[in-house]
Structure formats: C-alpha cells, structure tokens
Design an enzyme around this catalytic site. Structure first.
Site, PDB file in Angstrom:
ATOM      1  CG  ASN A   1      -1.761  -0.851   0.920  1.00 45.13           C
ATOM      2  OD1 ASN A   1      -2.652  -1.777  -0.200  1.00 45.13           O
ATOM      3  ND2 ASN A   1      -2.663  -1.837   2.443  1.00 45.13           N
TER       4      ASN A   1
ATOM      5  CB  CYS B   1     -13.150  -3.698  -4.488  1.00 39.03           C
ATOM      6  SG  CYS B   1     -13.082  -3.656  -2.955  1.00 39.03           S
TER       7      CYS B   1
ATOM      8  NE  ARG C   1     -11.826   0.574  -0.648  1.00 41.16           N
ATOM      9  CZ  ARG C   1     -11.217  -0.596  -1.113  1.00 41.16           C
ATOM     10  NH1 ARG C   1     -11.257  -1.976  -1.316  1.00 41.16           N
ATOM     11  NH2 ARG C   1      -9.882   0.556  -0.971  1.00 41.16           N
TER      12      ARG C   1
ATOM     13  CG  ASP D   1      -5.916  -3.012   5.202  1.00 42.26           C
ATOM     14  OD1 ASP D   1      -4.890  -2.700   5.136  1.00 42.26           O
ATOM     15  OD2 ASP D   1      -6.635  -3.203   4.683  1.00 42.26           O
TER      16      ASP D   1
ATOM     17  NE  ARG E   1      -6.180  -6.947  -5.437  1.00 42.92           N
ATOM     18  CZ  ARG E   1      -6.627  -6.693  -4.821  1.00 42.92           C
ATOM     19  NH1 ARG E   1      -7.747  -6.428  -3.932  1.00 42.92           N
ATOM     20  NH2 ARG E   1      -6.471  -5.190  -4.420  1.00 42.92           N
TER      21      ARG E   1
HETATM   22  C1  EPZ Z   1      -6.169   1.727   1.223  1.00 43.05           C
HETATM   23  O1  EPZ Z   1      -7.590   1.806   1.241  1.00 43.05           O
HETATM   24  C2  EPZ Z   1      -5.495   0.384   1.547  1.00 43.05           C
HETATM   25  N1  EPZ Z   1      -4.725   0.285   0.298  1.00 43.05           N
HETATM   26  C3  EPZ Z   1      -6.514  -0.640   2.188  1.00 43.05           C
HETATM   27  O2  EPZ Z   1      -5.909  -1.632   1.967  1.00 43.05           O
HETATM   28  C4  EPZ Z   1      -6.888  -0.228   3.588  1.00 43.05           C
HETATM   29  O3  EPZ Z   1      -8.171  -1.516   4.847  1.00 43.05           O
HETATM   30  C5  EPZ Z   1      -7.319   1.000   3.641  1.00 43.05           C
HETATM   31  O4  EPZ Z   1      -6.796   2.837   2.995  1.00 43.05           O
HETATM   32  C6  EPZ Z   1      -7.939   1.210   5.654  1.00 43.05           C
HETATM   33  O5  EPZ Z   1      -6.419   1.500   6.097  1.00 43.05           O
HETATM   34  C7  EPZ Z   1      -4.560   1.276  -0.508  1.00 43.05           C
HETATM   35  O6  EPZ Z   1      -3.430   1.896  -0.200  1.00 43.05           O
HETATM   36  C8  EPZ Z   1      -4.355   0.159  -1.880  1.00 43.05           C
HETATM   37  P1  EPZ Z   1      -9.498   4.563   2.903  1.00 43.05           P
HETATM   38  P2  EPZ Z   1      -8.506   3.439   1.095  1.00 43.05           P
HETATM   39  O7  EPZ Z   1     -10.092   5.428   2.237  1.00 43.05           O
HETATM   40  O8  EPZ Z   1      -7.446   4.320   0.943  1.00 43.05           O
HETATM   41  C9  EPZ Z   1     -14.284   5.235   3.263  1.00 43.05           C
HETATM   42  C10 EPZ Z   1      -5.200  -4.232   1.924  1.00 43.05           C
HETATM   43  O9  EPZ Z   1      -5.885  -4.836   1.726  1.00 43.05           O
HETATM   44  N2  EPZ Z   1     -13.854   6.487   2.195  1.00 43.05           N
HETATM   45  O10 EPZ Z   1      -9.077   4.784   3.935  1.00 43.05           O
HETATM   46  O11 EPZ Z   1      -9.171   2.944  -0.822  1.00 43.05           O
HETATM   47  C11 EPZ Z   1     -14.365   4.453   2.698  1.00 43.05           C
HETATM   48  O12 EPZ Z   1     -15.512   4.154   2.318  1.00 43.05           O
HETATM   49  C12 EPZ Z   1      -6.377  -2.792   1.300  1.00 43.05           C
HETATM   50  O13 EPZ Z   1      -4.628  -3.673   1.394  1.00 43.05           O
HETATM   51  C13 EPZ Z   1     -15.331   7.578   1.601  1.00 43.05           C
HETATM   52  O14 EPZ Z   1     -15.907   7.610   2.313  1.00 43.05           O
HETATM   53  O15 EPZ Z   1      -8.894   3.056   2.294  1.00 43.05           O
HETATM   54  C14 EPZ Z   1     -13.692   3.345   3.923  1.00 43.05           C
HETATM   55  O16 EPZ Z   1     -15.186   3.346   4.139  1.00 43.05           O
HETATM   56  C15 EPZ Z   1      -8.120  -2.534   1.622  1.00 43.05           C
HETATM   57  N3  EPZ Z   1     -14.780   8.794   0.108  1.00 43.05           N
HETATM   58  C16 EPZ Z   1     -13.080   4.280   4.316  1.00 43.05           C
HETATM   59  O17 EPZ Z   1     -13.471   5.522   4.530  1.00 43.05           O
HETATM   60  C17 EPZ Z   1     -13.732   8.650  -0.158  1.00 43.05           C
HETATM   61  O18 EPZ Z   1     -13.211   9.467  -0.885  1.00 43.05           O
HETATM   62  C18 EPZ Z   1     -11.881   4.434   4.643  1.00 43.05           C
HETATM   63  O19 EPZ Z   1     -11.543   4.160   3.035  1.00 43.05           O
HETATM   64  C19 EPZ Z   1     -12.386   7.427   0.757  1.00 43.05           C
HETATM   65  C20 EPZ Z   1     -12.661   6.264   1.379  1.00 43.05           C
END
Ligand code: EPZ
Length: 438
Positions: A36, A129, A134, A321, A413
């Site tokens: 990540n 996903c 997301r 995670d 992945r």
């Molecule tokens: C990152 O995803 C990681 N992926 C995820 O890892 C990880 O679970 C997640 O951060 C939380 O730590 C990468 O870095 C590639 P978020 P990301 O934006 O950025 C909501 C793995 O298993 N949200 O912090 O997509 C969202 O729906 C993966 O390695 C909004 O509502 O996570 C979620 O409920 C899975 N609007 C929460 O925030 C937005 O614009 C956290 O999402 C963005 C997010």
C-alpha cells in the site's frame, strides 16, 4: 437435439492451495516491501518529470497492474526484480483503460499527480470491490477545494484547472473521514500547487509518511505527515530520487498470526516495530509475547491463546487490514471475543468460511461474536477478498486435516510468495491444479 458437451472435471481446473494443518513453524521469514506504500508512491512518480528509482518493491499482482496502468498513460518503466525505474517525462492525460482501473482501486491515485503535472486528466472511477463501495468523494472534494473543475460522466472523472496557469492553488481541507487514499491524493496534488495546503483530519498510516518521505526526497515541502494535520508548501518542480519502500506491516502481522495460531516461535525481518504497535499489543492480550530483538526484527514467542476484543479504526487504531487474520486466531483462542469492523461496510465475509472450518462465530451487523473452539477442521474454503484469503491460510495451518483454499487471485494481489515463505518455515502446503467441481 443439440448435443452440448459438458466439460469433464479434468477439462476445467483451478489453482488452489492445499494445506496439511497442525505443522509447527520455525525460523525467520523475510518481509517484503509494503504494497500500500508502493502503489501510492508509484502514482507519485508521475509528479516528477525526471526519472525516479524505487527499490524494495514487492512482487505482487497489484504492482504488476499498476505498472500496466502507468505504461498505458505513457510512463516508461524498467523493472528489475524489486527495483523499478520510472520515467514520467512524457506522461499523457489518460484515461487509463477502464478494464485495468476497475481491477485495481489504487489506480485512482494517479489523478492527483496527473492533474498537478498536466493541468487536466481523465481517470475512470475505480468502482467498488468485495469489501465495500469504495467511494472517492473525499478525493474529488479535495481537488475541487484546490481549484480543480471535476465532473464525472460515463464512469470517468474529468478533472481540469481553468486559469492560474493551469496550476492548483493551495487550500485548507478538512476530511470528513481520515481516508488513506484521499489524504494521499491531496498530498500529492499539493506538492506542485501554488501556496500552502493544510489537510486536517488527515490519515496517519505509515504509508502516508512513506509517501511524504518519497515526495520530500524529490524536493517537496511537507510537514506534519503521521499526524492528523499535514501542511504542504507547493513548489514549481520536483527532481529525481532513489527511494526504498518500507516493509509491509500487514504482511508482518499476517505472519505473526500464523506463528501464534501454530504455537510456533518465528522471527520476522525486516520490520518497523512501531508500525506493528497495535498488532503487538493485541497479540500480548491474546497471550503470545512479541520480542523486539533489533530495530528491524521481531520474534513471536507462542503462549496459550485466550480471547479478546478488537475494533478496527484508522491508524494508530487497530488496522482493518489485520482484522480477518486476527479473527482466524481468535477462532481458536479460549473464551469469548468480539471483533467489530468500523472502516469498511462489508469486510466480514471470511466469517462464513471460518464457520465451515468449525469456528463458532455469530454475526450481528458489523460485529462478529466469537467463542473459541479447541480445533478447527480442514475444509475446502473460498477466498472473498485479499485479507480474507490470508485468514483462511492461517486457519488452515492450525486446522486438523486438509484445507483447500480457493480464489487465489485475491491472495496473489497482496502477498509475495506466501506459500514459499510458509513452506520455508516448515508449513505443509502446496499450490496445485484441481478440477473445478461443477
Ligand atoms: C487504503 O484503502 C488501503 N489500500 C486499504 O488496504 C486499507 O484497508 C484502507 O486504506 C484503510 O486503511 C491502499 O492503500 C491501496 P480509505 P483506501 O480511503 O484508501 C471511506 C488492503 O487490504 N471513503 O482510508 O481506499 C471508504 O469507503 C487494502 O491492502 C469515503 O467514504 O481506504 C472506507 O469506508 C484494502 N470516501 C473508509 O473511508 C472517500 O473518498 C476508509 O477508506 C474515500 C474513502
């Protein structure tokens, strides 16, 4: 009568991991670079019009996909093992092909760098996903606050900067949720914006700090990363850099769970112990000790397992995670445990598969109520998402008999050669071709 030949079992096969449970592990496992962090930093190389050299990249399907996406928008890439040389001098506006973007959510991270480099871009919406819808609203609102005109049509995010020399303008941005991706998008876009950008309620994950370190190594002016207020002063241009990716804390926690569930003493290297603080604290609550033998090495010392409660939260809270992997461990930890998933709306699908292996888990909304059982029993199980697949491998290591883990595209992945690393520790597992039972 049209004769339709039904494929015989031998004609259709699938690759699965077959695990013989109850083997104990020993030795040291090498932890790969953080997926990540690598994905965000690969997007960040677009910010630089010279070349960037990255090292300690993990060999993962997601990294391969991100390379394909960068190449599709004109970035030149040279890959050599864990090293990647990136030349983004002639990057195009996009859009990257949807069929690639839809398979890798992290591809959306290119929007900030492309917009700040070129003044306009088109990026397909990454879509949801298995673990949730997301959305990217926080990313979009951040870019709009910095002066971008952003509209979405036909599943493509069109972003452009009118006036101001097509340069973003620094802004004060508050994130409704400390989103990792949105923090990364805004941070990267702000490095080349005019003036100061403040991100309040920013994500604090180690991958954010690694991205900030990468941008600083190219000349960006960033401070406060790792805290919930990040301040970025935009510069005109960024320069070449050589940058090593941090070790993967999620892979490390996955192996700590594998050691704990098999009552094995194993060492992990390299790691950043600080990045594992919540995982280490929880393991100590469950029973095992985690010795910090060196600044970059930890050792799991097995103990009897007893239940505890876990609630996933943004960093420095317990990482979502690591939730599935710890649930597998709690399934065979004595007593009751409650695991609450607060970050994603659909990240408990591994419960049904663990139940097939004899786990005693009841789901109520976003909480799993677990009663530890003495043993799990091996069974054919289906991976539903990346970390769920790791949880099923962990459960299979401890189960009586044979476990067949299907759906390996999820596992590949995010884990570099997980069965090779586990086999080196003494686990009995192999990747085989198996007829698809129709
Ligand atoms: C990152 O995803 C990681 N992926 C995820 O890892 C990880 O679970 C997640 O951060 C939380 O730590 C990468 O870095 C590639 P978020 P990301 O934006 O950025 C909501 C793995 O298993 N949200 O912090 O997509 C969202 O729906 C993966 O390695 C909004 O509502 O996570 C979620 O409920 C899975 N609007 C929460 O925030 C937005 O614009 C956290 O999402 C963005 C997010």
């Amino acid at each position: 009568m049209l004769q339709v030949a039904t494929p015989t079992a031998t004609e259709e096969t699938q690759t699965v991991i077959e695990i013989e449970g109850r083997a104990s592990l020993r030795g040291e496992v090498r932890i790969s670079g953080a997926k990540n962090s690598a994905l965000a930093i690969m997007a960040g190389t677009i910010l630089c019009s010279d070349d960037c050299r990255l090292s300690n990249l993990p060999a993962l399907a997601d990294i391969d996909k991100m390379c394909q996406i960068l190449a599709a928008i004109g970035v030149k890439l040279k890959r050599d093992g864990d090293r990647l040389v990136v030349d983004a001098s002639h990057v195009g506006h996009g859009p990257a092909p949807y069929d690639l973007v839809s398979q890798l959510r992290a591809s959306f991270f290119v929007i900030g760098p492309l917009l700040s480099r070129l003044g306009m871009t088109k990026v397909p919406l990454p879509g949801g996903c298995a673990i949730g819808t997301r959305p990217v609203d926080l990313h979009v609102r951040g870019l709009q606050a910095m002066g971008a005109d952003v509209h979405i049509e036909h599943g493509v995010v069109n972003a452009s900067i009118k006036g101001n020399g097509r340069r973003l303008t620094g802004a004060k941005i508050y994130l409704d949720y400390p989103s990792v991706g949105a923090t990364e998008t805004i941070l990267m876009a702000a490095t080349l914006a005019e003036g100061e950008t403040v991100i309040d309620n920013a994500a604090r994950e180690p991958e954010i700090v690694d991205l900030a370190n990468f941008c600083r190594s190219m000349g960006a002016q960033i401070r406060g990363d790792g805290s919930s207020r990040i301040i970025i002063n935009g510069v005109e241009k960024l320069h070449s850099t050589d940058f090593p990716i941090i070790p993967d804390r999620i892979e490390a926690a996955t192996f700590l769970c594998a050691g704990a569930i098999t009552h094995s003493e194993i060492s992990l290297f390299p790691v950043v112990p600080d990045h594992l603080a919540s995982a280490i604290a929880k393991l100590r609550e469950i029973g095992p000790e985690v010795a910090i033998d060196a600044p970059d090495r930890v050792r799991l010392i097995p103990r009897d397992l007893r239940g505890t409660d876990i609630e996933t939260l943004p960093y420095p809270g317990f990482p979502t995670d690591m939730q599935a992997q710890f649930m597998a461990l709690l399934a065979v930890s004595e007593g009751n445990s409650v695991v609450t998933e607060t970050v994603f709306e659909n990240r408990l699908q591994h419960v049904a598969e663990l139940q097939r292996m004899g786990a005693n888990i009841k789901l109520k909304g976003n909480a799993a109520f677990i009663q530890g059982v003495p043993f799990l029993s091996g069974a054919p199980v289906m991976s539903t998402d990346l970390r769920a697949s790791a949880a099923l491998v962990i459960a299979g290591l401890a189960a009586e008999g044979k476990t067949i883990v299907q759906g390996l595209r999820h596992l590949d992945r995010g884990y570099e050669d997980i069965e090779g690393k586990l086999r080196k520790l003494g686990a009995k597992l192999t990747r085989i071709e198996q007829p698809v039972s129709l």
